[in-house]
Design an enzyme around this catalytic site. Structure first.
Site, short mmCIF file in Angstrom:
data_model
loop_
_atom_site.label_atom_id
_atom_site.label_comp_id
_atom_site.label_asym_id
_atom_site.label_seq_id
_atom_site.Cartn_x
_atom_site.Cartn_y
_atom_site.Cartn_z
CB CYS A 78 -0.91 -0.02 1.21
SG CYS A 78 -1.61 1.57 1.60
CB CYS A 83 -3.19 3.12 -1.27
SG CYS A 83 -3.60 1.43 -0.95
CE LYS A 86 -4.64 4.46 -5.59
NZ LYS A 86 -5.46 3.31 -5.70
CE1 TYR A 218 -6.68 -0.45 -7.17
CE2 TYR A 218 -7.64 -2.59 -7.67
CZ TYR A 218 -6.70 -1.82 -7.02
OH TYR A 218 -5.76 -2.41 -6.22
CD GLU A 222 -6.92 3.75 -8.71
OE1 GLU A 222 -7.75 3.81 -7.81
OE2 GLU A 222 -5.84 3.13 -8.61
CG HIS A 498 -27.26 24.74 0.58
ND1 HIS A 498 -27.52 23.98 -0.54
CD2 HIS A 498 -27.44 26.03 0.23
CE1 HIS A 498 -27.86 24.81 -1.52
NE2 HIS A 498 -27.82 26.05 -1.08
CD GLU A 503 -26.99 20.59 -0.42
OE1 GLU A 503 -27.87 20.86 0.41
OE2 GLU A 503 -26.40 21.47 -1.07
#
Lengths: 526, 658
Positions: A78, A83, A86, A218, A222, A498, A503
């Site tokens: 990782c 991860c 990346k 993925y 990516e 908001h 939301e």
């Protein structure tokens, strides 16, 4: 006495019966899962050792690194090859499109702007070295003994470490934990050696001018986004009609559209046939007869568990067809003293999942050690009866994950297709596709899409997905709600923040469609 | 007497019984997914029973009928009125209420002043503050101003610029205004399509059923006031040189050097905007810290981060006069001295409800001291036919809250569905740079309300900053009730806080616990995952450290329900800290958290059995104070309670078998 121990949550420290082992636990592989399990086990009082290959960003049988999938003596895929690097590249690549967006907001970005790949790479390597150091300190701080070298299992309680100079030392351990992760695979086609895998892609000398990527997973999308954001011309080939098989079909369509919108040439339903060397670079021949000359060809065609050189078959540990180590729900192999966690078991190959598996293993560790003690096992069985509980098994439900294409995709729970397949009753689908506020001025033609999949009968939210800016960050909180069985009504009763994109998840008032279980199979087989 | 109190409070509590979460000495009793669990500290979970449904409280039923009685004709055209609903003000709340009312079949009109970017007694515009002078234009300027930070960051990622990007203010403002015009058009269309009549002009109340717009009278069965609020500039010498937030959003040119007076969210947002667009920004605040009312740690953190980005914060410095010098620049005289050279002075010193000259007093509508319209839980004013939602009522002044209030009102009036807007656990964001997101209580509020709390914090350098080399950090905080393990407050300051907090708001609103957070797997690598990986409390706050909290089990059987059938009983469980009187129940800080009822006949057997199980688990607890009783006699001894439980248990068995 048993009662007291039960209440206080403390088991007696293991007796000295095990002292004839060098270690209580020997972990092979210092990636996310291995480090977590060894640290936590050590904290629980176990004597722990861990071995890992020297750190180098590109993994091979003899190079790994604390931090995993990376270059030098490194600990973790990782951190080193996955991860983290990346994500750093994704950040780097995001600035390209940001500059375009800035224009309509009044910024003059017409002067010459440069992107220096080497500089980014250097900074990335520095950061990874730093993290690797942190990992090592974490281990030593927890009292875990770190060996540098290749580990293999030579008996149910014996591990051999081949050191850098080739000498072999063997250690005995009451338990052995395999956490060696996985490695990128190439496609067996003529000229495959001319292509690279994601390991090399994270450390290329030069930024490619034209890249061909094969794969729809993925990693493929990516890297397509990363390179495109840095200005590379990208051709993406995948066998299905849409990328990201396994994700919600509608979201896959959105991702494909966004990739295309950001200038990536998609080749759905296509495969590569042959690579050959030419003057201009690597010539790629597709099964549709297309010819492209690229300077980099990336195979993002899946990863295989790193189980080959562990000597697993010799000690009788069962592997599946793909080479993954077979384990039960507590991560135990068919050899009771040997355990395995993380990508090498090919359950759900995500860093936080390996961490969870490692934690579950370690939390159970006192128990595992205690099983030999008659007295304690009585307590345990009493415990089980009283609470109807089971030893802690990793829970794979509602694990959120993210694909860091640009913009990212993030999901938790079931896709629409999975929900319809599994549901007993009807499934309600709520979707929202909107132009993010930032795009109203930037003029970027890209919609954000969100989706909630709800069980019509129980009102439970079964799945949530989003493709758009900040999707990964937004989904984390939603994941808690899903994990705890939140209902659509509970989403609705939450007031929105908001103005935000997030939301939208609490303001989806009308059902987009109702899908009856078993009937009207939505589009599949893409 | 005590019993009456108990029942009354319990009646309230169960009107919205989402969950139960009770802490015992060695574990917790909680409800999840309509199941009752005992979770031992050791980690084991035991399911005690399935809760089929929660009983409905009599009180809320009574409300229902009361409101219904007055609005039975709500959705039918009422012959003698021009409209069923006349709304004054077409902002977020007014438009929402009008549209929904029309969708429910009501005849609706809404009046609004003509469009202008700066509001006054004669100018406003469909869309209201949020669209024209608030959230939307503000956020667009925030987007614009954030780019400069991104340019800086990009340097660490290998990007370089031959010339530093320059910003052109007029392009931004022109594009912003074009977008606002587009949104006004959309709003107008939404109203038109839902059949709401839109009148342009100033609405004024003539009597409880009549509104005057530009001299024309309209009669209405119900009148809704949704006129919002307006910025307020205190009267100091030279205040005529100052601008408010309306003007700041639509300046003809970019300020070179601006003084922003005030420490609220508007002040910090504009400070971020102008700082990002490379103005020299000075913020003057009366207090030591920015953002009164927010969590103290968040206030400290934001102050630091804003200073690091180059904003000059003058704390405890109040402007007393503004002086214009011969060169046209403004000087701000404060209690500490004079700061010169401002091209602009902006006051962000609060907003006031727009209740002047509306005819409210004459119609008999009660106003509070600050001019806000007083309303009940259903948004009804002191005049039964007049209602009010949004900022004009000064409850929680946020767009989504106005939307909620407007939507609830339409349901109450025209859908035969009396609905109270729920103002608890409303999340909110401040679009400062970096932004803040929060939901639930601050630490101070939590201590006051719950006493014993656990605090989890994380202050880290995000991955992006390690590469960019900028001093950006992220701060996160979880506030957990020690007794129930519920997450009662969540705060964040850092990039994307607003987006991140929304999902967590669902979790907090649903009453989830820290354990639920912990059971959730992180999304890697994100900043948000930090919220589910906080393993150790930063500190534990205990009101009375010497006193060990010893929960007791309390059983109350509701005789009124027992009259109907054999086994209609309720069991209330309550954790109290001091041995003694049951009247302690009335001191229960939040009955909702502790009271819980089971009245389904089919689970009665299981429930009683569960009580036994609890006895086993809580063997060390002192049960001498455990109470029960059919006739609200709480004096019985422990063994009598057992006897009663046994009796009920056997009856339950009989009942189920027959």
């Amino acid at each position: 006495m048993a009662r007291k121990m039960l209440i206080d949550g403390e088991l007696e420290k293991t007796n000295d019966a095990e002292s004839h082992y060098d270690f209580d636990l020997f972990v092979i592989g210092a990636g996310s899962g291995g480090v977590r399990a060894s640290r936590f086990s050590a904290q629980n009082g176990a004597k722990v050792a861990i071995c890992e290959l020297p750190f180098h960003p590109i993994s091979s049988e003899v190079i790994g690194g604390v931090g995993g999938t990376h270059e030098e003596p490194g600990l973790d895929w990782c951190v080193i090859r996955g991860c983290v690097p990346k994500k750093i590249l994704v950040y780097g690549a995001s600035f390209g499109p940001e500059l375009e967006d800035a224009r309509n907001y009044g910024w003059d970005v017409n002067a010459k702007i440069d992107f220096n790949w080497k500089k980014l790479l250097q900074k990335k390597t520095d950061e990874i070295n730093r993290l690797n150091g942190i990992y090592k300190r974490l281990l030593s701080g927890a009292g875990v003994k770190l060996f540098e070298g290749e580990g293999r299992v030579i008996g149910p309680n014996e591990v051999e470490v081949i050191q850098l100079d080739g000498t072999k030392i063997s250690y005995s351990a009451k338990h052995i934990l395999i956490a060696t992760g996985s490695r990128a695979q190439r496609l067996p086609i003529p000229g495959q050696e001319l292509g690279i895998t994601s390991d090399e892609a994270l450390s290329l000398e030069e930024l490619p001018k034209h890249a061909v990527i094969l794969g729809g997973g993925y990693i493929a999308v990516e890297f397509a986004s990363i390179w495109r954001g840095m200005g590379t011309k990208v051709d993406l080939f995948y066998r299905k009609d849409l990328p990201l098989r396994g994700f919600d079909d509608e979201m896959r369509e959105v991702v494909a559209k966004n990739l295309e919108g950001r200038g990536i040439k998609l080749h759905p339903g296509a495969n590569l046939k042959e690579l050959s060397k030419t003057e201009g670079g690597v010539k790629v021949l597709s099964d549709h007869g297309e010819e492209i000359v690229a300077d980099v060809v990336l195979f993002a065609t899946g990863r295989a568990p790193n189980s080959k050189r562990l000597n697993m078959e010799a000690v009788g540990v069962e592997l599946d067809k793909a080479g993954a180590i077979k384990v039960n729900q507590y991560s135990q192999t068919n050899v009771p003293s040997i355990w395995a966690i993380g990508d090498v078991t090919n359950r759900m190959n995500l860093t936080p999942v390996a961490l969870m598996e490692g934690t579950c293993f370690a939390v159970r560790y006192p128990e595992i050690l205690a099983l030999t003690s008659m007295f304690v096992s009585v307590v345990m069985s009493d415990y089980n009866t009283v609470f109807g509980g089971k030893p802690m098994a990793p829970d794979y439900s509602n694990i959120a994950c993210a694909v860091f294409c640009i913009p990212p995709l993030s999901v938790v729970g079931l896709s629409e297709q999975e929900a319809v397949e599994k549901a007993k009753g009807d499934v309600l689908i709520f979707t929202s596709t909107f132009n993010p506020m930032k795009n109203t001025i930037s003029g970027r033609q890209e919609k954000t899409m969100m989706k909630l999949v709800v069980d019509a009968e129980t009102d439970k939210v079964l799945g949530a997905s989003m493709c758009g800016p900040d999707a990964a960050e937004i989904m984390q909180g939603i994941a808690i709600a899903l994990k705890c069985g939140a209902t659509k009504a509970q989403f609705d009763s939450t007031v929105g923040i908001h103005p935000s994109a997030a939301e939208e998840f609490v303001t989806m008032r009308s059902v987009t469609r109702r899908v009856s279980a078993g009937t009207a199979k939505p589009r599949t087989n893409l | 007497m005590a019993a009456t109190r108990v029942m009354a409070s319990a009646g309230n509590a169960v009107s919205a019984p989402q969950s139960l979460d009770l802490c015992f000495r060695n574990g917790r009793l909680l409800t999840q997914n309509k199941r009752l669990f005992f979770v031992h500290d050791f980690g084991k979970k035991l399911m005690l029973s399935v809760v089929h449904s929660f009983p409905c409280a009599h009180r809320s039923r009574r409300f229902t009928t009361a409101v219904r009685a007055e609005s039975t004709n709500g959705s039918e055209p009422s012959a003698h009125y021009d409209f069923d609903l006349f709304t004054i003000g077409a902002g977020s709340g007014g438009v929402r209420a009008s549209r929904f009312a029309a969708n429910f079949g009501a005849k609706v009109a809404v009046c609004e002043l003509p469009f202008a970017t700066i509001s006054s007694d004669s100018a406003g515009g469909v869309g209201g503050t949020c669209v024209l002078r608030g959230c939307v234009p503000k956020k667009l300027l925030v987007y614009a101003s954030k780019f400069s930070h991104e340019f800086e960051e990009s340097g660490g990622f290998g990007w370089s610029y031959e010339a530093e990007p320059k910003h052109d203010w007029s392009t931004l403002i022109a594009n912003k205004n074009a977008e606002l015009q587009r949104l006004v058009g959309i709003y107008k269309n939404i109203l038109k399509n839902s059949g709401v009549m839109l009148l342009e002009g100033r609405g004024k109340i003539v009597d409880p059923h009549t509104v005057d717009v530009n001299g024309k009278l309209y009669s209405a069965k119900n009148i809704l006031i949704a006129v919002g609020g307006r910025p307020f500039i205190p009267d100091i010498p030279g205040s005529e040189y100052a601008i408010d937030s309306d003007a700041a959003l639509d300046l003809p040119s970019k300020p070179k050097k601006i003084a922003i007076v005030g420490g609220g969210y508007i002040a910090v947002e504009f400070a971020g905007i102008f700082n990002g667009l490379k103005s020299d920004v000075h913020v003057f605040i009366r207090q030591k810290k920015l953002l009164r009312g927010f969590d103290e740690e968040v206030r400290d953190f934001l102050g630091e981060q804003m200073s690091l980005r180059g904003i000059d914060i003058h704390s405890e410095e109040t402007p007393q006069a503004i002086v214009k010098s011969s060169d046209g620049l403004l000087s701000v005289k404060t209690n500490k001295g004079t700061v010169d050279g401002f091209t602009h002075v902006m006051f962000a010193t609060g907003r006031k409800p727009n209740t002047k000259n509306l005819g409210l007093e004459a119609a008999g509508v009660n106003l509070s001291k600050n001019g806000a319209i007083e309303v009940d839980e259903f948004s009804r004013t002191s005049v039964p036919s007049i209602w009010a939602v949004g900022d004009v009522t000064d409850r929680i002044n946020l767009t989504p809250v106005a939307l909620m209030e407007g939507g609830a009102l339409a349901k109450t009036l025209f859908a035969n569905e009396p609905t109270k807007p729920d103002h608890s656990a409303v999340p909110c964001a401040v679009f400062s740079q970096p932004p803040i997101g929060q939901v639930g209580l601050t630490e101070d509020q939590a201590v006051k309300e719950y006493g014993d709390i656990d605090i989890y914090t994380s202050n880290f350098r995000p991955l992006k900053a390690t590469l960019s080399g900028l001093p950006d950090r992220v701060f996160m905080k979880l506030i957990v009730c020690a007794k129930t393990n519920k997450v009662i407050g969540l705060h964040m300051c850092g990039e994307e806080s607003a987006e991140i907090v929304q999902g967590f708001a669902v979790a907090v609103k649903a009453g989830l616990t820290k354990a639920d957070f912990d059971a959730t797997i992180g999304i890697h690598p994100t900043a948000a995952e930090e919220f589910v990986t906080m393993r150790t409390p930063t500190r534990k706050i205990r009101s009375a450290p010497s006193e060990i909290l010893m929960p007791k089990l309390l059983l109350v059987f509701d005789s009124s329900l027992c009259n109907e059938k054999l086994l209609h009983q309720r069991i209330y469980m309550y954790g109290q800290s001091t041995p003694g009187q049951l009247s302690d129940l009335s001191r229960c800080p939040s009955p909702d958290s502790y009271a819980y009822a089971v009245d389904e006949r089919e689970v009665a057997k299981a429930a009683v059995k569960n009580v036994f199980l609890l006895f086993t688990f809580l063997h060390r607890c002192d049960f001498s104070l455990l109470c029960k009783q059919v006739k609200f006699d709480f004096g019985a001894k422990l063994d009598k309670v057992f006897e009663l439980i046994l009796k009920l248990y056997s009856v339950g068995l009989c009942n189920v078998s027959s």
